[in-house]
Design a protein around this motif. Structure first.
Motif, PDB file in Angstrom:
ATOM      1  N   CYS A  52       0.811  -1.220  -0.073  1.00  0.00           N
ATOM      2  CA  CYS A  52       0.053   0.135   0.109  1.00  0.00           C
ATOM      3  C   CYS A  52       0.755   1.274  -0.134  1.00  0.00           C
ATOM      4  CB  CYS A  52      -0.855  -0.164   1.035  1.00  0.00           C
ATOM      5  SG  CYS A  52      -2.233   1.154   1.436  1.00  0.00           S
ATOM      6  N   THR A  53       0.620   2.176  -0.859  1.00  0.00           N
ATOM      7  CA  THR A  53       1.375   3.314  -1.087  1.00  0.00           C
ATOM      8  C   THR A  53       0.509   4.611  -0.437  1.00  0.00           C
ATOM      9  OG1 THR A  53       0.493   3.756  -3.143  1.00  0.00           O
ATOM     10  CG2 THR A  53       2.579   2.736  -2.979  1.00  0.00           C
ATOM     11  N   GLY A  54      -0.643   4.450  -0.074  1.00  0.00           N
ATOM     12  CA  GLY A  54      -1.729   5.428   0.377  1.00  0.00           C
ATOM     13  C   GLY A  54      -1.992   6.341  -0.571  1.00  0.00           C
ATOM     14  N   CYS A  55      -2.582   5.836  -1.875  1.00  0.00           N
ATOM     15  CA  CYS A  55      -3.007   6.620  -2.860  1.00  0.00           C
ATOM     16  C   CYS A  55      -4.410   7.101  -2.780  1.00  0.00           C
ATOM     17  CB  CYS A  55      -2.481   5.860  -4.067  1.00  0.00           C
ATOM     18  SG  CYS A  55      -3.851   4.590  -4.413  1.00  0.00           S
ATOM     19  N   THR A  56      -5.223   6.487  -2.101  1.00  0.00           N
ATOM     20  CA  THR A  56      -6.456   6.769  -1.725  1.00  0.00           C
ATOM     21  C   THR A  56      -7.390   6.412  -2.846  1.00  0.00           C
ATOM     22  OG1 THR A  56      -6.510   9.067  -2.383  1.00  0.00           O
ATOM     23  CG2 THR A  56      -5.841   8.801   0.001  1.00  0.00           C
ATOM     24  N   ASN A  57      -7.071   5.841  -3.778  1.00  0.00           N
ATOM     25  CA  ASN A  57      -7.978   5.470  -5.026  1.00  0.00           C
ATOM     26  C   ASN A  57      -9.130   4.632  -4.472  1.00  0.00           C
ATOM     27  OD1 ASN A  57      -6.365   6.638  -6.675  1.00  0.00           O
ATOM     28  ND2 ASN A  57      -5.508   4.808  -7.563  1.00  0.00           N
ATOM     29  N   CYS A  58      -8.870   3.929  -3.501  1.00  0.00           N
ATOM     30  CA  CYS A  58      -9.930   2.866  -3.039  1.00  0.00           C
ATOM     31  C   CYS A  58     -10.922   3.796  -2.003  1.00  0.00           C
ATOM     32  CB  CYS A  58      -9.405   1.601  -1.908  1.00  0.00           C
ATOM     33  SG  CYS A  58      -8.240   2.553  -0.654  1.00  0.00           S
ATOM     34  N   ALA A  59     -10.698   4.801  -1.330  1.00  0.00           N
ATOM     35  CA  ALA A  59     -11.323   5.503  -0.606  1.00  0.00           C
ATOM     36  C   ALA A  59     -12.216   6.436  -1.419  1.00  0.00           C
ATOM     37  CB  ALA A  59     -10.537   6.278   0.495  1.00  0.00           C
ATOM     38  N   VAL A  60     -11.739   6.884  -2.397  1.00  0.00           N
ATOM     39  CA  VAL A  60     -12.391   7.866  -3.370  1.00  0.00           C
ATOM     40  C   VAL A  60     -13.354   7.096  -4.213  1.00  0.00           C
ATOM     41  CG1 VAL A  60     -12.218   9.121  -5.297  1.00  0.00           C
ATOM     42  CG2 VAL A  60     -10.375   9.369  -3.672  1.00  0.00           C
ATOM     43  N   ILE A  61     -13.262   5.964  -4.430  1.00  0.00           N
ATOM     44  CA  ILE A  61     -14.168   5.249  -5.428  1.00  0.00           C
ATOM     45  C   ILE A  61     -15.082   4.513  -4.664  1.00  0.00           C
ATOM     46  CG2 ILE A  61     -12.973   2.862  -5.287  1.00  0.00           C
ATOM     47  CD1 ILE A  61     -14.304   4.652  -8.693  1.00  0.00           C
ATOM     48  N   CYS A  62     -14.942   4.357  -3.111  1.00  0.00           N
ATOM     49  CA  CYS A  62     -16.070   3.604  -2.335  1.00  0.00           C
ATOM     50  C   CYS A  62     -17.466   4.427  -2.472  1.00  0.00           C
ATOM     51  CB  CYS A  62     -15.374   3.564  -1.021  1.00  0.00           C
ATOM     52  SG  CYS A  62     -16.646   2.525   0.093  1.00  0.00           S
ATOM     53  N   PRO A  63     -18.565   3.957  -2.639  1.00  0.00           N
ATOM     54  CA  PRO A  63     -19.710   4.722  -2.798  1.00  0.00           C
ATOM     55  C   PRO A  63     -20.324   4.885  -1.636  1.00  0.00           C
ATOM     56  CG  PRO A  63     -19.998   2.352  -3.799  1.00  0.00           C
ATOM     57  CD  PRO A  63     -18.538   2.299  -3.401  1.00  0.00           C
ATOM     58  N   ASP A  64     -19.927   3.914  -0.519  1.00  0.00           N
ATOM     59  CA  ASP A  64     -20.421   4.125   0.592  1.00  0.00           C
ATOM     60  C   ASP A  64     -19.722   4.732   1.844  1.00  0.00           C
ATOM     61  OD1 ASP A  64     -23.066   2.692   0.214  1.00  0.00           O
ATOM     62  OD2 ASP A  64     -21.821   0.927   0.054  1.00  0.00           O
ATOM     63  N   GLY A  65     -18.274   5.206   1.411  1.00  0.00           N
ATOM     64  CA  GLY A  65     -17.422   5.999   2.352  1.00  0.00           C
ATOM     65  C   GLY A  65     -17.051   5.250   3.495  1.00  0.00           C
ATOM     66  N   VAL A  66     -16.662   3.902   3.342  1.00  0.00           N
ATOM     67  CA  VAL A  66     -16.227   3.269   4.584  1.00  0.00           C
ATOM     68  C   VAL A  66     -14.938   2.643   4.479  1.00  0.00           C
ATOM     69  CG1 VAL A  66     -18.826   1.930   4.503  1.00  0.00           C
ATOM     70  CG2 VAL A  66     -17.031   0.822   3.324  1.00  0.00           C
ATOM     71  N   ILE A  67     -14.293   3.328   3.568  1.00  0.00           N
ATOM     72  CA  ILE A  67     -12.622   3.137   3.748  1.00  0.00           C
ATOM     73  C   ILE A  67     -11.876   4.528   4.114  1.00  0.00           C
ATOM     74  CG2 ILE A  67     -10.797   2.819   2.077  1.00  0.00           C
ATOM     75  CD1 ILE A  67     -12.605   1.083   0.538  1.00  0.00           C
ATOM     76  N   SER A  68     -10.959   4.374   4.957  1.00  0.00           N
ATOM     77  CA  SER A  68     -10.229   5.480   5.197  1.00  0.00           C
ATOM     78  C   SER A  68      -8.611   5.056   4.917  1.00  0.00           C
ATOM     79  CB  SER A  68     -10.315   5.764   6.871  1.00  0.00           C
ATOM     80  OG  SER A  68     -11.460   6.225   7.186  1.00  0.00           O
ATOM     81  N   VAL A  69      -7.849   5.934   4.649  1.00  0.00           N
ATOM     82  CA  VAL A  69      -6.406   5.558   4.074  1.00  0.00           C
ATOM     83  C   VAL A  69      -5.636   6.554   4.894  1.00  0.00           C
ATOM     84  CG1 VAL A  69      -4.831   5.649   2.290  1.00  0.00           C
ATOM     85  CG2 VAL A  69      -7.163   4.996   1.709  1.00  0.00           C
ATOM     86  N   TYR A  70      -4.685   5.879   5.654  1.00  0.00           N
ATOM     87  CA  TYR A  70      -3.551   6.691   6.175  1.00  0.00           C
ATOM     88  C   TYR A  70      -2.089   6.569   5.582  1.00  0.00           C
ATOM     89  CZ  TYR A  70      -7.233   6.275   9.627  1.00  0.00           C
ATOM     90  OH  TYR A  70      -8.682   6.462  10.164  1.00  0.00           O
ATOM     91  N   ARG A  71      -1.262   7.336   5.810  1.00  0.00           N
ATOM     92  CA  ARG A  71       0.060   7.351   5.353  1.00  0.00           C
ATOM     93  C   ARG A  71       1.119   7.952   6.418  1.00  0.00           C
ATOM     94  NH1 ARG A  71      -1.162  11.367   0.409  1.00  0.00           N
ATOM     95  NH2 ARG A  71      -2.648  10.394  -0.669  1.00  0.00           N
ATOM     96  N   ALA A  72       2.059   7.099   6.047  1.00  0.00           N
ATOM     97  CA  ALA A  72       3.414   7.307   7.085  1.00  0.00           C
ATOM     98  C   ALA A  72       4.536   7.137   6.263  1.00  0.00           C
ATOM     99  CB  ALA A  72       3.217   6.454   8.281  1.00  0.00           C
ATOM    100  N   LYS A  73       5.627   7.934   6.688  1.00  0.00           N
ATOM    101  CA  LYS A  73       7.105   7.922   6.349  1.00  0.00           C
ATOM    102  C   LYS A  73       7.722   6.739   7.009  1.00  0.00           C
ATOM    103  CE  LYS A  73       7.854  12.599   4.673  1.00  0.00           C
ATOM    104  NZ  LYS A  73       8.564  13.751   4.716  1.00  0.00           N
ATOM    105  N   VAL A  74       8.286   5.788   6.347  1.00  0.00           N
ATOM    106  CA  VAL A  74       9.027   4.846   6.996  1.00  0.00           C
ATOM    107  C   VAL A  74      10.373   4.610   6.251  1.00  0.00           C
ATOM    108  CG1 VAL A  74       6.876   3.348   7.542  1.00  0.00           C
ATOM    109  CG2 VAL A  74       8.197   3.138   5.232  1.00  0.00           C
ATOM    110  N   GLY A  75      11.270   4.530   7.357  1.00  0.00           N
ATOM    111  CA  GLY A  75      12.732   4.519   6.956  1.00  0.00           C
ATOM    112  C   GLY A  75      13.426   5.604   6.323  1.00  0.00           C
ATOM    113  N   GLU A  76      13.878   6.426   7.111  1.00  0.00           N
ATOM    114  CA  GLU A  76      14.696   7.368   6.883  1.00  0.00           C
ATOM    115  C   GLU A  76      16.104   7.067   5.980  1.00  0.00           C
ATOM    116  OE1 GLU A  76      13.843  10.853   6.939  1.00  0.00           O
ATOM    117  OE2 GLU A  76      11.787  10.369   7.388  1.00  0.00           O
TER     118      GLU A  76
END
Length: 76
Positions: A52-76
């Motif tokens: 998962c890259t956190g692109c939010t495509n899944c949340a945007v397309i969901c007709p019922d709004g049941v998906i939330s997407v979070y992003r975090a930076k890992v490995g500096e």
């Protein structure tokens, strides 16, 4: 350079199993559960969470709004 890691949460009880999120995920992160929710629908879940890259495509397309997407930076 830090990598962006995404995480998806899905309200399994409200998911109607339309599979739009699964089909729109370019990273093939989501899949459909073999289990059903209280309404009898197979629900989406993170089948391949490490991709998962956190692109939010899944949340945007969901007709019922049941998906939330979070992003975090890992490995500096």
């Amino acid at each position: 350079m830090a990598k962006i890691q995404g995480a998806v949460t899905i309200d399994n009880d409200r998911c109607k199993g339309c599979e739009l999120c699964v089909n729109t995920c370019l990273q093939h992160v989501l899949g459909m559960s073999a289990k059903v929710n209280g309404k009898g629908y197979h629900y989406a879940y993170m089948e391949n969470p490490g991709a998962c890259t956190g692109c939010t495509n899944c949340a945007v397309i969901c007709p019922d709004g049941v998906i939330s997407v979070y992003r975090a930076k890992v490995g500096e």
